[in-house]
Write a protein that holds these residues in place. Sequence first.
Motif, PDB file in Angstrom:
ATOM      1  N   SER A 116       0.767  -1.138  -0.070  1.00 33.43           N
ATOM      2  CA  SER A 116      -0.162  -0.142  -0.079  1.00 33.43           C
ATOM      3  C   SER A 116       0.930   1.287  -0.041  1.00 33.43           C
ATOM      4  N   LYS A 117       0.214   2.448  -0.390  1.00 33.43           N
ATOM      5  CA  LYS A 117       0.914   3.925  -0.479  1.00 33.43           C
ATOM      6  C   LYS A 117       1.442   3.925   0.863  1.00 33.43           C
ATOM      7  N   MET A 134       3.525  10.931  -0.620  1.00 39.91           N
ATOM      8  CA  MET A 134       2.557  11.018  -1.734  1.00 39.91           C
ATOM      9  C   MET A 134       3.209  11.752  -2.777  1.00 39.91           C
ATOM     10  N   ILE A 194       5.328   9.416  -4.783  1.00 38.33           N
ATOM     11  CA  ILE A 194       4.307   8.332  -5.445  1.00 38.33           C
ATOM     12  C   ILE A 194       3.772   8.943  -6.736  1.00 38.33           C
ATOM     13  N   GLN A 253      -0.870   1.469  -9.827  1.00 37.75           N
ATOM     14  CA  GLN A 253      -1.697   1.392  -8.421  1.00 37.75           C
ATOM     15  C   GLN A 253      -3.064   0.754  -8.692  1.00 37.75           C
ATOM     16  N   LEU A 263       0.383  -0.619  -4.666  1.00 34.80           N
ATOM     17  CA  LEU A 263       1.434  -0.037  -5.595  1.00 34.80           C
ATOM     18  C   LEU A 263       2.425  -1.447  -5.858  1.00 34.80           C
TER      19      LEU A 263
END
Length: 219
Positions: free
Chosen positions: A107-108, A123, A126, A137, A149
């Motif tokens: 996950s982020k 963020m 990303i 994603q 991701l």
Amino acid sequence: MYYNLLKDVVGLVKDFKIGNANDKYPVTLDGFKQWIVDQVNPEFTLENFEYEGKINGRSLDSVISTLLIHLARYARLYSKSIIINSPFSTQEEYIFLITLKTFGPMSKMELIKRNIQDKPGGMQIISRLLHNNFVIQENDLKDKRSKILSITPLGLETLEEYMINIRKATTIVSGKLNETEKMQLIHLLNKLEEFHWPIYSKNIDPEKLLDTVQNDFLK
């Protein structure tokens, strides 16, 4: 040849007896071996260990903190050579890709936390990776609010293209430490990592952070 070696060992045993007058080492083979090791790598004491600022009362904690900050800045300096004429804007971008390549999809927030980034900065990193098609994603099947991701073939290809310079930089950061010294350093840094990670994971209010760590983690 072996006779000369035996004479040397006997001589060491005599030195061991003299040097162990206070019975610091047990009179066993293990004690004798430890004594030999300590002769090659003398045990540090505060009295015989010199460092910058000691005479003015500077603490060991202050020296450690400063040196770790310096080392991070040196590493960042070398990373600038990696991202010149590359599609990467920052060191963190290829580090995020390396993390995804090494540990697989995540996950982020997991990716951000693994790299000790704040959420807004993570963020942004990303977003740049998504914009360059280095990661994709997908919806998290377990948590509809989260995105998973993964590194793309283009991300892998680009990362591999710059891995030669990345490896050069990491080698330079380690300087002239030999293999044993590197393992010793990793051991000590892992102890610090094991201490700090649970604190970082709790997202403690910055206003309360120092007192909370002092009271809950250092006692």
